[in-house]
Design an enzyme around this catalytic site. Structure first.
Site, PDB file in Angstrom:
ATOM      1  N   GLU A   1     -13.248  21.605  10.214  1.00 45.12           N
ATOM      2  CA  GLU A   1     -12.252  20.831  10.962  1.00 45.12           C
ATOM      3  C   GLU A   1     -12.856  19.627  11.693  1.00 45.12           C
ATOM      4  O   GLU A   1     -12.849  19.541  12.933  1.00 45.12           O
ATOM      5  CB  GLU A   1     -11.509  21.739  11.949  1.00 45.12           C
ATOM      6  CG  GLU A   1     -10.726  22.841  11.267  1.00 45.12           C
ATOM      7  CD  GLU A   1     -10.102  23.840  12.222  1.00 45.12           C
ATOM      8  OE1 GLU A   1      -9.236  24.623  11.800  1.00 45.12           O
ATOM      9  OE2 GLU A   1     -10.489  23.849  13.419  1.00 45.12           O
TER      10      GLU A   1
ATOM     11  N   GLU B   1      -6.619  27.829   5.791  1.00 44.47           N
ATOM     12  CA  GLU B   1      -6.415  28.669   6.977  1.00 44.47           C
ATOM     13  C   GLU B   1      -4.963  28.583   7.418  1.00 44.47           C
ATOM     14  O   GLU B   1      -4.378  27.501   7.465  1.00 44.47           O
ATOM     15  CB  GLU B   1      -7.267  28.202   8.167  1.00 44.47           C
ATOM     16  CG  GLU B   1      -8.748  28.425   8.082  1.00 44.47           C
ATOM     17  CD  GLU B   1      -9.450  28.005   9.369  1.00 44.47           C
ATOM     18  OE1 GLU B   1      -8.810  28.021  10.450  1.00 44.47           O
ATOM     19  OE2 GLU B   1     -10.627  27.632   9.302  1.00 44.47           O
TER      20      GLU B   1
ATOM     21  N   GLU C   1     -11.823  33.857  20.172  1.00 44.99           N
ATOM     22  CA  GLU C   1     -10.667  34.015  19.300  1.00 44.99           C
ATOM     23  C   GLU C   1     -10.335  35.475  19.010  1.00 44.99           C
ATOM     24  O   GLU C   1      -9.708  35.778  17.999  1.00 44.99           O
ATOM     25  CB  GLU C   1     -10.903  33.245  17.998  1.00 44.99           C
ATOM     26  CG  GLU C   1     -10.974  31.735  18.223  1.00 44.99           C
ATOM     27  CD  GLU C   1     -11.115  30.942  16.941  1.00 44.99           C
ATOM     28  OE1 GLU C   1     -10.191  30.183  16.626  1.00 44.99           O
ATOM     29  OE2 GLU C   1     -12.154  31.067  16.264  1.00 44.99           O
TER      30      GLU C   1
ATOM     31  N   HIS D   1      -6.691  36.102  18.355  1.00 41.21           N
ATOM     32  CA  HIS D   1      -6.099  35.419  17.211  1.00 41.21           C
ATOM     33  C   HIS D   1      -5.862  36.460  16.116  1.00 41.21           C
ATOM     34  O   HIS D   1      -6.742  37.249  15.793  1.00 41.21           O
ATOM     35  CB  HIS D   1      -7.068  34.334  16.721  1.00 41.21           C
ATOM     36  CG  HIS D   1      -6.489  33.380  15.721  1.00 41.21           C
ATOM     37  ND1 HIS D   1      -6.078  33.765  14.466  1.00 41.21           N
ATOM     38  CD2 HIS D   1      -6.278  32.038  15.788  1.00 41.21           C
ATOM     39  CE1 HIS D   1      -5.633  32.706  13.812  1.00 41.21           C
ATOM     40  NE2 HIS D   1      -5.747  31.648  14.588  1.00 41.21           N
TER      41      HIS D   1
END
Length: 673
Positions: free
Chosen positions: A153, A312, A360, A363
């Site tokens: 990213e 993703e 995370e 998540h």
């Protein structure tokens, strides 16, 4: 030519980021067994593992990675292998603290998160090239390797650094771009406020200043930061191409306009072998499935219409928004297959097994904390079976009806300081126009303003503040040759250096629109204006109005009140074989639908009123056939007309003329013929 599909992957990609280093090896066998149960075909490995692969400078430990890649290979699971360059190890920052990025106000970030990188730093570049070389030499010929995944990213969370290394790099970039300090002075208009430079050495990044910084300098610095990240990607890509030929190289984009603003994906799409994207629902109360469709259409467009890959998304809730609701039953599959409908050759997730530690850990994942006795796991297994049934669509292309013009660089320019109204948001207009087209059941391609538009009967320009002369000529040529164009306000204002075009607004769009704009008249917060049509119809505008002077265009709707009363609000200009529409205020959803209804009629696009609200119908076509996806986001069962007979791939049922689609369900029909 480089490969553009994952090597050795003969089915759709289904799986996710796999971080075995977070778990004892005793868990790995269970992971792989459950992957096979879920129908996983590929996983992404090693993205954040630099500290484990190179625990000290020049000391390497590949044993654990050898073992997990070998285990995956033995079980028929392909590997998307990451270069871990998004997270350099602590030892690297101890040796090279200047590689940590500096903000515009002079604050240097610290180690302890991810993506804290000065992309101009020579030591970082050398270390990244070294670990990439080590991986390519070791795994470039591994039979499990399907593709390379560079970094992670780009642009998130840091794109621009303002340190001295970046200042020197910026000056080199300016030399390449403009040739001399005189070229920079001309491009930046430095005669204003006495900012003229006598030598390039006097130029720094646009750091913290007491008032507005030179907008042309700020725009160029955004371009420079984007180009610098891309340089680093290309450096890694070229190493991988040289040492592992035949293996496609990608990096995961975040093409949703709500998730990454600092990357010009038109430029990046030309550099990757395969376009991949990460997408997460922004749960701000809007219809999240519309933003999802928009992101998928934008990603496909960056790929030039070719199949791309969703690398993703989430099985359920994420962890980084203020409020992170779970997905409703069936929503995971609906989201995943919506991306597939709009061109993705698979659906992958972050991540495989939900983390117990770190930022995370809340998540969602394919294998949740609760294990296999959870709703999410059951839905993952069901989705894996569905993806397996869709193997025939691999390599087909999504068919679009209309185009939306979008330019990241124009967005960057419009977002700079001191614009006529802080309420005018280019992204908001793009969202609004896209949603209006979506609700007319039109599939959208996005296009660069200088791209060939001849394939589209209707082209919409939601916001194009920065419009080059070439873009203006392109849009005019499109209309003259029979196209229908819709342009929204505050477009055609400046050139590529943020300099206002000579003559009246809207610069290079004057002739195609058949009008000039004498003055902008933004509205105050809460103000609205009534707009009336010749048939007595009324629309409502807010945020923005303009004093429009027709110069060949006809007035369709007129301001009924306010400073611009009796001036045109919406115009229509017949030019050559086509028609150009202009709207000079922010219309609400009802107004946009009315406007696009008129424009669609000009473009001879038949209305699709037989399709229910919140039901999307998208086609993919190729050598293996024609496939129709019907995705029901509503709470009611619906009937979708097909126009032909076919076989529904997920149930095996025959469909004759029409297709029953239960509430919240996706159906995929392979049409006969």
């Amino acid at each position: 030519m480089p490969e553009t599909t994952p090597k050795g992957l003969t089915r759709l990609a289904f799986g996710g980021d796999y971080n075995p280093e977070q778990w004892p090896e005793s868990v790995w066998q269970e992971d792989v067994r459950l992957m096979r149960e879920a129908g996983v075909t590929m996983v992404s490995v090693g993205i954040f593992s630099w500290a484990l692969l190179e625990p000290e400078q020049g000391v390497y430990d590949f044993g654990w990675l050898d073992r997990i890649i070998g285990l995956l290979h033995e079980n028929g699971i392909r590997v998307d292998l990451g270069t871990p360059t998004v997270s350099p190890p602590a030892w690297f920052y101890r040796a090279h603290p200047e590689a940590l990025p500096v903000t515009a106000d002079g604050t240097r970030y610290e180690f302890g998160s991810r993506g804290a990188i000065c992309h101009s730093n020579a030591d970082y570049r050398a270390a990244a090239a070294n670990i990439t070389t080590q991986l390519a030499e070791r795994y470039g010929n591994h039979p499990a390797l399907a593709m390379w995944h560079v970094f992670n990213e780009f642009g998130v969370p840091v794109s621009a650094c303002y340190c001295d290394s970046c200042a020197a790099h910026f000056r080199r970039w300016l030399t390449t771009t403009y040739g001399s300090v005189d070229g920079v002075n001309e491009a930046w208009g430095t005669a204003f406020w006495g900012q003229r430079y006598a030598d390039l050495s006097q130029i720094n990044p646009p750091r913290l200043t007491p008032t507005a910084v030179n907008p042309a300098q700020a725009l160029d610095y955004t371009r420079f930061a984007d180009a610098t990240m891309r340089e680093n990607f290309i450096a890694e890509r070229d190493i991988l191409h040289r040492l592992a030929p035949g293996i496609p190289v990608t990096t995961n984009f975040m093409a949703a306009l709500s998730q990454c603003e600092s990357v010009d994906y038109w430029a990046w799409g030309r550099e990757v072998d395969l376009v991949t994207n990460d997408h997460y629902l922004i749960t701000d109360g809007r219809r999240t499935h519309v933003n999802l469709a928009m992101a998928a259409d934008l990603t496909r467009s960056v790929a030039g219409g070719a199949p791309w890959l969703l690398l993703e998304h989430s099985t359920s809730g994420v962890n980084w928004q203020p409020r992170n609701p779970a997905k409703a039953p069936g929503q995971m599959a609906r989201n995943a297959l919506s991306h597939v409908a709009r061109g993705s050759d698979g659906a992958m997730f972050f991540q495989w097994r939900q983390s117990r530690r770190g930022a995370e850990k809340f998540h969602s994942a394919m294998l949740p904390h609760g294990g296999t006795e959870t709703r999410v796991w059951r839905e993952v297994v069901e989705l894996g079976a569905s993806v397996e049934e869709l193997i025939r669509i691999r390599g087909t292309r999504t068919q679009a009806d209309v185009a939306v013009v979008w330019d990241w660089q124009s967005w960057w320019a419009q977002k700079l300081e001191w614009r006529p109204s802080q309420d005018h948001d280019a992204r908001e207009r793009a969202d609004a126009f896209y949603e209006a087209l979506y609700d007319r059941h039109l599939t959208v391609d996005f296009a660069h303003p200088e791209a060939d538009l001849s394939a589209y009967p209707l082209v919409v320009v939601p916001a194009l503040y920065l419009t080059t002369e070439a873009a203006g000529r392109n849009l005019q040529r499109y209309v003259e040759q029979g196209g229908t164009l819709v342009v929204s306000y505050f477009s055609g204002i400046v050139d590529e250096h943020d300099a206002v075009h000579e003559g009246a607004y809207p610069g290079p769009l004057r002739d195609v629109l058949g009008l000039t704009v004498e003055e902008f008249s933004p509205l105050l917060a809460g103000e609205r204006v009534r707009i009336t049509g010749p048939d007595g119809s009324e629309l409502t505008g807010d945020i923005w109005t303009e004093f429009v002077v027709p110069r060949g265009a006809e007035t369709v709707w007129t301001y009924a009140e306010g400073l611009t009363a009796d001036h045109p609000a919406v115009t229509r200009h017949r030019l050559g074989e086509g028609t150009a529409w202009y709207v000079s205020t922010r219309l609400d959803a009802h107004g946009l639908d009315a406007l696009l209804g008129w424009a669609a009629e000009d473009a001879r696009i038949a209305p699709r009123a037989e399709l229910p609200y919140d039901v999307e119908v998208v086609r993919r076509e190729g050598e293996s056939g024609s496939f129709l996806f019907a995705i029901n986001h509503s709470a009611s069962d619906v009937k979708v007309p097909l126009g032909a007979d076919g076989t529904e791939l997920l149930t095996g049922e025959r469909a004759a003329g029409g297709l029953a689609v239960p509430a919240g369900v996706v159906r995929v029909v392979r049409l006969d013929g």
